[in-house]
Design an enzyme around this catalytic site. Structure first.
Site, mmCIF file in Angstrom:
data_model
loop_
_atom_site.group_PDB
_atom_site.id
_atom_site.type_symbol
_atom_site.label_atom_id
_atom_site.label_comp_id
_atom_site.label_asym_id
_atom_site.label_seq_id
_atom_site.Cartn_x
_atom_site.Cartn_y
_atom_site.Cartn_z
ATOM 1 N N ARG A 401 8.860 -4.354 2.665
ATOM 2 C CA ARG A 401 8.623 -3.789 1.328
ATOM 3 C C ARG A 401 7.469 -2.783 1.362
ATOM 4 N NH1 ARG A 401 10.267 -5.436 -3.826
ATOM 5 N NH2 ARG A 401 8.682 -5.465 -5.440
ATOM 6 N N ASN A 533 -1.077 -2.006 -4.143
ATOM 7 C CA ASN A 533 -0.645 -3.002 -3.156
ATOM 8 C C ASN A 533 0.356 -2.532 -2.104
ATOM 9 O OD1 ASN A 533 -2.124 -5.198 -4.404
ATOM 10 N ND2 ASN A 533 -0.617 -5.109 -6.044
ATOM 11 N N TYR A 534 1.034 -1.415 -2.344
ATOM 12 C CA TYR A 534 2.130 -1.063 -1.442
ATOM 13 C C TYR A 534 1.991 0.297 -0.763
ATOM 14 C CZ TYR A 534 4.758 -5.071 -3.172
ATOM 15 O OH TYR A 534 5.165 -6.350 -3.470
ATOM 16 N N LEU A 535 1.099 1.154 -1.231
ATOM 17 C CA LEU A 535 1.023 2.518 -0.715
ATOM 18 C C LEU A 535 -0.195 2.699 0.177
ATOM 19 C CD1 LEU A 535 1.993 4.499 -3.935
ATOM 20 C CD2 LEU A 535 3.480 3.603 -2.133
#
Length: 578
Positions: A401, A533-535
């Site tokens: 993810r 949180n993801y990049l």
């Protein structure tokens, strides 16, 4: 934005990042803080503000009145129109009433909260209308609280704390169609709180007349305080701010694992494609699930107690009823239609054209099954994660993810960013790239109830600015005509002055138009989660460097110290670099 090569303020040569490594599992050696800031006690309503039951005013006990105000404040919100919200609220409210109130208040439809609602609306408007001096005074009070409770000392460094305040009591909203919406979130008391600090520090003092539930000295965790919330019985934590050293290190490690996946992802994809044809159904199911996790950024899904939470699922826990197969749909072949509740009861709905072997396998998995049967009946998250660990050390479904989110950002930034754009244009491109990530990760939000009003206000500003531009254009024309007639130096200077004003107004109008476009496109998409949180923020930095005409390789690693400096100012990840 700090220079990436600059040392950490207050230390020599960036020594903060180069300090001696600790033993495995040890996060810190010294931790001192003031503990959480507790929500002030409830202030009773004025005597002239009434609650009515069955058309008659009714004086409520203090606890019952406070809970009534929670509902009253939300009267103009969509939540209070939902039956499940109403039922949960009334059930929990009655539990907190006195026996006399329980005997009398038995029907929510007979409750009239309108006067209380009006009181809070007027109070809110009065606060907005306060004179500048009063607003400044309130800000100074808030800053004082921030200064006292919002920082800790971690290994000799002053670090900012994230959520240093306990959550106020209220009514649980949840996300999506959460089955517990409307339930009472109880007030957090010191007796509920576990404090974590170092043995040699000054232990924070609880509010007068209270005590802590427990004091721990656990340097293998990064939280400062914790308590269990009463709705879902989950632990809540006071953590360091995302700009802190520990968070920066943790994020750096997370993104490095995702970077390692970049080097082996092609082999993993080749392997799961090969497993689509395995003689073992268990392997086929694992391979198809991994394809979905990779292609659609689905969460793996975790086992949970029956009936303990909402009927939410992840990839491994999908049921037959959650998908429909279409050999052809909307001009595409082998389309899978997904419809299920994911994390936080957020609906995941998507139509995806998949590869033919995946489609055929899904037909096989669904054969002779009831709608409530598991789609991947021979697959568990444990079995899947064990397989992922065998493929790459540290690999989990979440790493896929993170990897796919960052890769999507990188590709979108390359495609959308125009070096010739102004700052507003670059920011719009960045947010569009981030939106692509948020859509991939299914980060949705409800349209804000103030959206229409704020868009109307913004449109009024645009219309006013357009009028200013038109007037400035006329002024330029007049000045040019005057210069043509006189050929005077003063008239020529006036033309230049009018043109500069016109250019400034046109830039302001362009920024407002970009802002309106961005706001409209973003009304149902939540960008915050992916940003935080993801990049991988190094992608944003590298893209900015390329936009500025500097040399930067997005795919190349930076040193840990430099990475941490990038990760520290999270505004970089939020597009500040553009």
């Amino acid at each position: 934005m700090p220079c990436l090569e600059c040392p950490d303020p207050g230390t020599e040569e960036g020594g903060r990042w180069e300090e001696e490594k600790k033993e495995d599992g040890v996060k810190w050696m010294q931790l001192e803080h003031r503990g959480p800031y507790f929500v002030p006690p409830y202030e009773p309503l004025p005597e002239d503000v009434q609650f009515y039951y069955d058309g008659k005013p009714l004086k409520l006990s203090l606890a019952t009145e406070e809970i009534a105000t929670f509902y009253a404040k939300m009267l103009d919100h969509e939540y209070t129109t939902k039956e499940i919200f109403q039922n949960n609220f009334f059930h929990d409210w009655r539990k907190e009433m006195t026996s006399e109130e329980q005997e009398l208040i038995k029907d929510l439809d007979k409750c009239d909260f309108r006067e209380i609602h009006k009181y809070f609306v007027e109070k809110n408007e009065a606060r907005k209308a306060l004179p500048k001096e009063e607003k400044q005074k309130l800000k100074e009070e808030a800053d004082k609280i921030q200064e006292e409770y919002g920082y800790c000392i971690l290994d000799g460094h002053r670090e900012k704390i994230g959520n240093f305040k306990t959550e106020p009591p209220g009514l649980f909203r949840g996300r999506g169609e959460h089955p517990k919406m409307g339930m009472l979130k109880k007030r957090i008391m010191p007796e509920d709180v576990v404090i974590n600090c170092s043995r040699d520090s000054k232990i924070p003092e609880p509010p007068e007349g209270h005590r802590w539930k427990e004091v721990r000295f656990d340097n293998t965790v990064t939280w400062l305080a914790s308590w269990t919330e009463n709705i879902q019985n989950t632990l809540k934590y006071i953590m360091l701010n995302p700009s802190s050293k520990l968070k920066g290190e943790k994020d750096w490690q997370k993104y490095e694992v995702a970077r390692r996946l970049k080097d082996v992802v092609h082999e993993i994809r080749a392997q799961y494609r090969k497993d689509w044809k395995s003689k073992e159904i268990k392997k086929r199911q694992r391979a198809v699930a991994l394809y979905f996790i990779d292609k659609l950024a689905l969460r793996a899904g975790n086992e949970k107690e029956e009936g303990e939470t909402a009927d939410t699922v992840g990839c491994c826990s999908l049921r037959v009823e959650h998908i429909q197969l279409h050999p052809q749909l909307d001009g595409q072949e082998h389309v899978v239609e997904f419809d299920f509740l994911g994390k936080d009861s957020i609906r995941y709905y998507n139509k995806v054209s998949v590869e033919r072997p995946v489609f055929k396998n899904l037909q096989l998995f669904m054969k002779n099954k009831d709608p409530t049967d598991d789609l991947f009946d021979q697959l568990t998250t444990h079995f899947l994660n064990k397989h992922l660990q065998d493929l790459m050390d540290g690999l989990t479904a979440k790493v896929f993810r993170t990897y796919n989110a960052s890769i999507t950002l990188q590709e979108q930034l390359k495609a959308l960013t125009n070096p010739e754009d102004n700052v507003a244009g670059k920011l719009l491109s960045y947010n569009r790239a981030n939106r692509a990530v948020a859509i991939l990760c299914n980060h949705q939000r409800s349209i804000p109830k103030t959206f229409a009003k704020s868009m109307q206000f913004l449109q009024e500003k645009i219309d006013a600015k357009k009028k200013q531009v038109e007037e400035a254009q006329e002024e330029v024309k007049k000045a040019e005509d005057e210069f043509e007639d006189t050929k005077d130096a003063k008239a020529e200077a006036n033309v230049e002055r009018k043109k500069k004003l016109l250019k400034r107004l046109e830039e302001q109008l362009a920024r407002l138009n970009v802002q309106a476009t961005d706001k409209e496109e973003n009304k149902q998409i939540a960008l915050g989660t992916s940003k935080l949180n993801y990049l991988d923020p190094r992608i944003s930095v590298a893209c900015q460097a390329q936009t500025d005409g500097k040399s930067a390789q997005i795919a190349e690693p930076l040193s840990q110290a430099t990475c941490l400096e990038v990760l520290m100012p999270r505004k970089v990840a939020a597009g500040k670099a553009t």
